[in-house]
Design a protein around this motif. Structure first.
Motif, PDB file in Angstrom:
ATOM      1  N   SER A   1      70.057  25.909  88.740  1.00 13.91           N
ATOM      2  CA  SER A   1      70.616  25.872  87.394  1.00 13.91           C
ATOM      3  C   SER A   1      71.383  24.576  87.137  1.00 13.91           C
ATOM      4  O   SER A   1      71.420  24.085  86.017  1.00 13.91           O
ATOM      5  CB  SER A   1      71.518  27.084  87.173  1.00 13.91           C
ATOM      6  N   ALA A   2      71.987  23.996  88.218  1.00 15.50           N
ATOM      7  CA  ALA A   2      72.692  22.722  88.056  1.00 15.50           C
ATOM      8  C   ALA A   2      71.723  21.623  87.643  1.00 15.50           C
ATOM      9  O   ALA A   2      72.019  20.799  86.764  1.00 15.50           O
ATOM     10  CB  ALA A   2      73.393  22.344  89.366  1.00 15.50           C
ATOM     11  N   PHE A   3      70.541  21.626  88.255  1.00 15.96           N
ATOM     12  CA  PHE A   3      69.548  20.604  87.910  1.00 15.96           C
ATOM     13  C   PHE A   3      69.017  20.820  86.498  1.00 15.96           C
ATOM     14  O   PHE A   3      68.735  19.863  85.771  1.00 15.96           O
ATOM     15  CB  PHE A   3      68.404  20.627  88.920  1.00 15.96           C
ATOM     16  N   GLY A   4      68.900  22.082  86.102  1.00 18.82           N
ATOM     17  CA  GLY A   4      68.458  22.377  84.743  1.00 18.82           C
ATOM     18  C   GLY A   4      69.428  21.849  83.699  1.00 18.82           C
ATOM     19  O   GLY A   4      69.016  21.302  82.670  1.00 18.82           O
ATOM     20  N   VAL A   5      70.729  21.981  83.968  1.00 20.15           N
ATOM     21  CA  VAL A   5      71.743  21.463  83.042  1.00 20.15           C
ATOM     22  C   VAL A   5      71.618  19.956  82.919  1.00 20.15           C
ATOM     23  O   VAL A   5      71.658  19.391  81.811  1.00 20.15           O
ATOM     24  CB  VAL A   5      73.163  21.849  83.518  1.00 20.15           C
ATOM     25  N   MET A   6      71.442  19.264  84.065  1.00 18.53           N
ATOM     26  CA  MET A   6      71.328  17.807  84.022  1.00 18.53           C
ATOM     27  C   MET A   6      70.062  17.349  83.294  1.00 18.53           C
ATOM     28  O   MET A   6      70.071  16.367  82.553  1.00 18.53           O
ATOM     29  CB  MET A   6      71.367  17.241  85.441  1.00 18.53           C
ATOM     30  N   ILE A   7      68.970  18.070  83.496  1.00 14.75           N
ATOM     31  CA  ILE A   7      67.731  17.739  82.791  1.00 14.75           C
ATOM     32  C   ILE A   7      67.918  17.932  81.284  1.00 14.75           C
ATOM     33  O   ILE A   7      67.462  17.118  80.471  1.00 14.75           O
ATOM     34  CB  ILE A   7      66.564  18.595  83.326  1.00 14.75           C
ATOM     35  N   CYS A   8      68.610  19.013  80.896  1.00 20.49           N
ATOM     36  CA  CYS A   8      68.886  19.251  79.473  1.00 20.49           C
ATOM     37  C   CYS A   8      69.722  18.120  78.882  1.00 20.49           C
ATOM     38  O   CYS A   8      69.466  17.656  77.765  1.00 20.49           O
ATOM     39  CB  CYS A   8      69.604  20.586  79.293  1.00 20.49           C
ATOM     40  N   ILE A   9      70.730  17.663  79.636  1.00 26.69           N
ATOM     41  CA  ILE A   9      71.567  16.558  79.161  1.00 26.69           C
ATOM     42  C   ILE A   9      70.715  15.316  78.923  1.00 26.69           C
ATOM     43  O   ILE A   9      70.836  14.632  77.896  1.00 26.69           O
ATOM     44  CB  ILE A   9      72.685  16.262  80.175  1.00 26.69           C
ATOM     45  N   ALA A  10      69.827  15.023  79.884  1.00 26.71           N
ATOM     46  CA  ALA A  10      68.957  13.852  79.736  1.00 26.71           C
ATOM     47  C   ALA A  10      68.062  13.979  78.510  1.00 26.71           C
ATOM     48  O   ALA A  10      67.882  13.011  77.760  1.00 26.71           O
ATOM     49  CB  ALA A  10      68.107  13.680  80.995  1.00 26.71           C
ATOM     50  N   MET A  11      67.518  15.178  78.280  1.00 25.72           N
ATOM     51  CA  MET A  11      66.610  15.353  77.147  1.00 25.72           C
ATOM     52  C   MET A  11      67.337  15.225  75.822  1.00 25.72           C
ATOM     53  O   MET A  11      66.792  14.700  74.849  1.00 25.72           O
ATOM     54  CB  MET A  11      65.885  16.698  77.261  1.00 25.72           C
ATOM     55  N   VAL A  12      68.591  15.716  75.751  1.00 19.68           N
ATOM     56  CA  VAL A  12      69.368  15.579  74.511  1.00 19.68           C
ATOM     57  C   VAL A  12      69.677  14.113  74.243  1.00 19.68           C
ATOM     58  O   VAL A  12      69.545  13.617  73.119  1.00 19.68           O
ATOM     59  CB  VAL A  12      70.673  16.403  74.593  1.00 19.68           C
ATOM     60  N   LEU A  13      70.078  13.382  75.287  1.00 16.66           N
ATOM     61  CA  LEU A  13      70.422  11.975  75.122  1.00 16.66           C
ATOM     62  C   LEU A  13      69.212  11.117  74.755  1.00 16.66           C
ATOM     63  O   LEU A  13      69.351  10.092  74.087  1.00 16.66           O
ATOM     64  CB  LEU A  13      71.060  11.439  76.408  1.00 16.66           C
ATOM     65  N   LEU A  14      68.027  11.562  75.199  1.00 18.70           N
ATOM     66  CA  LEU A  14      66.816  10.776  74.960  1.00 18.70           C
ATOM     67  C   LEU A  14      65.962  11.340  73.828  1.00 18.70           C
ATOM     68  O   LEU A  14      64.841  10.868  73.618  1.00 18.70           O
ATOM     69  CB  LEU A  14      65.969  10.726  76.239  1.00 18.70           C
ATOM     70  N   TYR A  15      66.466  12.340  73.130  1.00 13.82           N
ATOM     71  CA  TYR A  15      65.668  13.012  72.102  1.00 13.82           C
ATOM     72  C   TYR A  15      65.212  12.019  71.028  1.00 13.82           C
ATOM     73  O   TYR A  15      66.016  11.247  70.494  1.00 13.82           O
ATOM     74  CB  TYR A  15      66.477  14.140  71.455  1.00 13.82           C
ATOM     75  N   THR A  16      63.924  12.033  70.741  1.00 13.59           N
ATOM     76  CA  THR A  16      63.365  11.082  69.773  1.00 13.59           C
ATOM     77  C   THR A  16      62.846  11.753  68.509  1.00 13.59           C
ATOM     78  O   THR A  16      62.364  11.081  67.607  1.00 13.59           O
ATOM     79  CB  THR A  16      62.208  10.287  70.409  1.00 13.59           C
ATOM     80  N   GLY A  17      62.906  13.074  68.453  1.00 17.30           N
ATOM     81  CA  GLY A  17      62.414  13.780  67.266  1.00 17.30           C
ATOM     82  C   GLY A  17      63.375  13.637  66.100  1.00 17.30           C
ATOM     83  O   GLY A  17      64.498  13.161  66.231  1.00 17.30           O
ATOM     84  N   SER A  18      62.926  14.082  64.940  1.00 16.28           N
ATOM     85  CA  SER A  18      63.746  13.966  63.727  1.00 16.28           C
ATOM     86  C   SER A  18      64.388  15.291  63.324  1.00 16.28           C
ATOM     87  O   SER A  18      65.321  15.307  62.514  1.00 16.28           O
ATOM     88  CB  SER A  18      62.890  13.440  62.569  1.00 16.28           C
TER      89      SER A  18
END
Length: 202
Positions: A1-18
């Motif tokens: 679950s710790a890795f899942g949280v970090m992956i989520c953080i990365a995806m939010v920071l890199l989100y390219t959708g509108s």
């Protein structure tokens, strides 16, 4: 679950959708994993289990498609691979290892990265800490790549991962006194011959 949280953080920071639905869904998943995390830290009181981890993996994969949907083609292909670097490398090596031994790909073993750390004498908390640091490094790398558009470097690294893994196994076997030719040819044997060869080595 710790890795899942970090992956989520990365995806939010890199989100390219509108749209706003993607980031909200990612944040909701991160929040649920963060709430579960205190109960899952060693010594764990509750476990996610196969159904939970597979559901989280599916959600992360689906949400990553939203996150990188409007990025450039190269970034859309490479950035998710770096974000999921730790589980992807662990999975790839497990498949390669079991194939080489002639074992079914779904058979369980104790040679995943966290098992290797535990077998070397690290406590569960220490092993978790090492893997968390590794994932933070990958997170920093992917943010750096995204800001400087250095995805071409990662293409080369990804393409070299599997050949490097095969070469590592061959060299390790040779240093242990084995035959390099035998180790190399083992990848092209049928499953039964690979299984018998592995059992003979054991």
């Amino acid at each position: 679950s710790a890795f899942g949280v970090m992956i989520c953080i990365a995806m939010v920071l890199l989100y390219t959708g509108s749209d706003t639905l993607g980031p909200l869904a990612i944040v909701a998943l991160a929040g649920s994993l963060a709430g579960f995390l205190p109960h899952n830290l060693p010594p764990a009181r509750i476990f996610m289990g196969d159904s939970g981890s597979q559901s989280v993996g599916f959600l992360l994969g689906a949400l990553s498609l939203l996150s990188f949907a409007k990025a450039s083609t190269l970034a859309a292909l490479i950035l998710p691979i770096v974000v999921f670097g730790h589980p992807l490398v662990d999975l790839s090596y497990a498949v390669l290892r079991r194939y080489h031994r002639g074992q079914p790909l779904g058979v369980a073993d104790r040679e995943h990265l966290h098992h290797l750390l535990l077998d070397r004498g690290y406590s569960r908390r220490a092993a978790l800490g090492i893997l968390v640091v590794l994932n933070f490094v990958l997170l920093a790398l992917v943010l750096h790549l995204a800001s400087r558009q250095l995805t071409g470097i990662v293409v080369i690294l990804v393409l070299l991962t599997i050949p490097a893994g095969i070469a590592f196994r061959i060299v390790r076997h040779a240093l242990a006194g084995g035959s390099v030719r035998e180790e190399a040819l083992a990848f092209f044997m049928n499953r039964e011959r690979r299984r018998v060869l592995h059992q003979a080595r054991q």
